[in-house]
Scaffold this motif. Sequence first.
Motif, PDB file in Angstrom:
ATOM      1  N   ASP A  39      70.199  53.733 -35.862  1.00 60.01           N
ATOM      2  CA  ASP A  39      70.342  55.129 -36.311  1.00 60.01           C
ATOM      3  C   ASP A  39      69.543  56.071 -35.419  1.00 60.01           C
ATOM      4  OD1 ASP A  39      71.977  54.314 -38.353  1.00 60.01           O
ATOM      5  OD2 ASP A  39      70.410  54.316 -39.895  1.00 60.01           O
ATOM      6  N   THR A  40      68.336  55.610 -35.021  1.00 57.59           N
ATOM      7  CA  THR A  40      67.509  56.442 -34.126  1.00 57.59           C
ATOM      8  C   THR A  40      68.197  56.656 -32.791  1.00 57.59           C
ATOM      9  OG1 THR A  40      65.492  55.621 -35.198  1.00 57.59           O
ATOM     10  CG2 THR A  40      65.247  56.618 -33.007  1.00 57.59           C
ATOM     11  N   TRP A  41      68.771  55.602 -32.249  1.00 57.09           N
ATOM     12  CA  TRP A  41      69.451  55.726 -30.945  1.00 57.09           C
ATOM     13  C   TRP A  41      70.681  56.634 -31.036  1.00 57.09           C
ATOM     14  CZ3 TRP A  41      68.772  49.797 -30.349  1.00 57.09           C
ATOM     15  CH2 TRP A  41      67.507  49.518 -29.823  1.00 57.09           C
ATOM     16  N   LYS A  42      71.392  56.528 -32.158  1.00 56.18           N
ATOM     17  CA  LYS A  42      72.552  57.422 -32.327  1.00 56.18           C
ATOM     18  C   LYS A  42      72.105  58.893 -32.384  1.00 56.18           C
ATOM     19  CE  LYS A  42      75.726  54.246 -34.681  1.00 56.18           C
ATOM     20  NZ  LYS A  42      76.452  53.956 -35.947  1.00 56.18           N
ATOM     21  N   GLN A  43      71.008  59.116 -33.108  1.00 54.58           N
ATOM     22  CA  GLN A  43      70.480  60.472 -33.213  1.00 54.58           C
ATOM     23  C   GLN A  43      70.003  60.978 -31.845  1.00 54.58           C
ATOM     24  OE1 GLN A  43      67.122  60.881 -35.820  1.00 54.58           O
ATOM     25  NE2 GLN A  43      67.520  63.055 -36.190  1.00 54.58           N
ATOM     26  N   LEU A  44      69.311  60.087 -31.114  1.00 52.70           N
ATOM     27  CA  LEU A  44      68.839  60.459 -29.778  1.00 52.70           C
ATOM     28  C   LEU A  44      70.002  60.739 -28.838  1.00 52.70           C
ATOM     29  CD1 LEU A  44      65.844  57.976 -29.284  1.00 52.70           C
ATOM     30  CD2 LEU A  44      65.752  60.375 -29.983  1.00 52.70           C
ATOM     31  N   GLU A  45      71.070  59.974 -29.005  1.00 55.36           N
ATOM     32  CA  GLU A  45      72.245  60.207 -28.162  1.00 55.36           C
ATOM     33  C   GLU A  45      72.841  61.587 -28.430  1.00 55.36           C
ATOM     34  OE1 GLU A  45      76.473  58.013 -26.940  1.00 55.36           O
ATOM     35  OE2 GLU A  45      75.222  57.223 -28.572  1.00 55.36           O
ATOM     36  N   SER A  46      72.857  61.995 -29.699  1.00 61.70           N
ATOM     37  CA  SER A  46      73.374  63.330 -30.026  1.00 61.70           C
ATOM     38  C   SER A  46      72.474  64.421 -29.443  1.00 61.70           C
ATOM     39  CB  SER A  46      73.499  63.486 -31.540  1.00 61.70           C
ATOM     40  OG  SER A  46      72.224  63.490 -32.150  1.00 61.70           O
ATOM     41  N   TYR A  47      71.134  64.144 -29.423  1.00 54.85           N
ATOM     42  CA  TYR A  47      70.219  65.107 -28.797  1.00 54.85           C
ATOM     43  C   TYR A  47      70.476  65.187 -27.295  1.00 54.85           C
ATOM     44  CZ  TYR A  47      67.514  65.084 -33.156  1.00 54.85           C
ATOM     45  OH  TYR A  47      67.111  65.214 -34.471  1.00 54.85           O
ATOM     46  N   ALA A  48      70.753  63.999 -26.692  1.00 55.02           N
ATOM     47  CA  ALA A  48      71.026  63.991 -25.241  1.00 55.02           C
ATOM     48  C   ALA A  48      72.260  64.822 -24.925  1.00 55.02           C
ATOM     49  CB  ALA A  48      71.200  62.553 -24.765  1.00 55.02           C
ATOM     50  N   ASP A  49      73.309  64.682 -25.775  1.00 53.79           N
ATOM     51  CA  ASP A  49      74.517  65.487 -25.557  1.00 53.79           C
ATOM     52  C   ASP A  49      74.217  66.977 -25.684  1.00 53.79           C
ATOM     53  OD1 ASP A  49      75.972  63.160 -25.226  1.00 53.79           O
ATOM     54  OD2 ASP A  49      76.643  63.067 -27.324  1.00 53.79           O
ATOM     55  N   SER A  50      73.399  67.333 -26.652  1.00 59.30           N
ATOM     56  CA  SER A  50      73.044  68.741 -26.852  1.00 59.30           C
ATOM     57  C   SER A  50      72.254  69.284 -25.671  1.00 59.30           C
ATOM     58  CB  SER A  50      72.232  68.876 -28.137  1.00 59.30           C
ATOM     59  OG  SER A  50      71.832  70.209 -28.344  1.00 59.30           O
ATOM     60  N   VAL A  51      71.276  68.497 -25.171  1.00 60.86           N
ATOM     61  CA  VAL A  51      70.470  68.915 -24.003  1.00 60.86           C
ATOM     62  C   VAL A  51      71.354  69.106 -22.781  1.00 60.86           C
ATOM     63  CG1 VAL A  51      68.704  68.141 -22.362  1.00 60.86           C
ATOM     64  CG2 VAL A  51      68.316  67.916 -24.840  1.00 60.86           C
ATOM     65  N   PHE A  52      72.260  68.200 -22.554  1.00 60.67           N
ATOM     66  CA  PHE A  52      73.132  68.299 -21.385  1.00 60.67           C
ATOM     67  C   PHE A  52      74.013  69.552 -21.483  1.00 60.67           C
ATOM     68  CE2 PHE A  52      77.214  67.489 -19.313  1.00 60.67           C
ATOM     69  CZ  PHE A  52      76.813  67.182 -18.018  1.00 60.67           C
ATOM     70  N   GLN A  53      74.572  69.788 -22.635  1.00 60.73           N
ATOM     71  CA  GLN A  53      75.485  70.922 -22.793  1.00 60.73           C
ATOM     72  C   GLN A  53      74.761  72.263 -22.692  1.00 60.73           C
ATOM     73  OE1 GLN A  53      77.376  70.233 -26.549  1.00 60.73           O
ATOM     74  NE2 GLN A  53      78.472  68.388 -25.832  1.00 60.73           N
TER      75      GLN A  53
END
Length: 486
Positions: A39-53
Amino acid sequence: MRLKLLYQQMLAFFAVIFTTVIIFGLAFIQFSNRMVYQDTWKQLESYADSVFQQSVVVNSSGEFEGIQLGGLQNSERLLANQAIHFSIYIKKNTIAYPKNGFSPVINKSQWKKLKSGETLTTKSARRFNRTGKSKTQSMTDIIKPYRNENGELIAVVLVGSPVANIQSNMRKIQHNLLIAFLISGLAAIFIAYGLAKYSVSRIDRIRKAAHKIGEGNFDITVPTKGNDEIDGLASDFNHMTKSLKASNEEIKRQEQRRREFLADAAHEMRTPLTTINGLLEGLTYNAIPEESREESLQLMSNETKRLIRLVNDNLDYEKIRTNQIILNRHEIRVHEVVNNLVEQLQKKAHEAKDQFVTQVADNVTVYADYDRFVQIMFNIMQNSIQFTNGGIITITAHNDKDKNCVISISDTGIGMSDDQMKNIWERYYKADASRKNTKYGESGLGMAIVHQLVKAHKGTINVSSELGKGTTFTLQLPCEDKKTES
């Protein structure tokens, strides 16, 4: 001191239940640990997408152009509240943000996987600058690559969260699980006690029933549904109780018959002994006239034979019952034995106004001991004379297809009731109590001897009768030595 069965069962049930709970708890902890990380990695992945965008600027040709600091700072402020940190890498594994030197290094192996489009998850120790001080913190990271339409790598975003956050969540889960363990342990104690109490109570019913049987109460039964081994034990116990009851009743019946026999035997012996003693005294003191002496001697001889017959019957029965007799078996022609016995018993039959009818072919044979076979036939035929007055006694015999000799002896006498037929093979039993003192029925052992002799010859004997119409005895004996059959 040995534990009672209740506590043994309780401990066994508790051990099984609590062991199951512990195994389930450990498996749940491992599962929860994996789920928290995922769950933490999924959440971090969503943060990574937000940072990139929000921060990475890509030109029209799909190549990295720069970083939009305004959007990046907004993302950094939001994530900093959750102690989440991120780094941005561009081509050739160059750190584009931040420039403080605290970003983790991506090795060649990881970079190769990232270029192929694979997202990585790692755990690492990272240094951070806090108010001028450097601090190392364990982190769990997700490293995600971003490519253009041509499949070329544009940038890599690494987002990390302190492992302490995950451990905090795990501690909460473990705390809740510990409470669940304590509740489950208490529940296990009550469940184990209930199960043990139920099992022991079923065994205790059998124990109490056994105690009552030991006190002589054979009418006790244990309730059973036939579902498990204890029910099977209860069923066997009930069967044993019935057998013991039947045996006890048989012992009482045999004891009663033994007493009756002793009384009958004493009476039977006292009468001839008194007669013999009186005649001897008369002869000794010349109280008997000369012309009556021969008759007196004959009477003493008859009474003596009667006593000998009574004693021999008992000795004969015991030898047969305990397999102390030796059978010299060979092939016997049945019609010869029947004809000889008819001739011997003709006088007795004439006195009772009975008539013999024989239907035995010359070729009918039986494989038996001659003397014992004669004894069997003699006792049955004599029994028919005893209970038939002015009737017909019919004797038939044939060999059947199973290589057996089937002999039937029927009379038109007084017959027997069902209860008499059931007891006719019993020792000391007399079907007609009024004939205890007749000259043919002294001991009550004749039919018991016949039954034992037939069994010794590996044969069977059955009786059918109807009151007032007569009785039929049916014998089935081998007509050859079956051991020699191929």
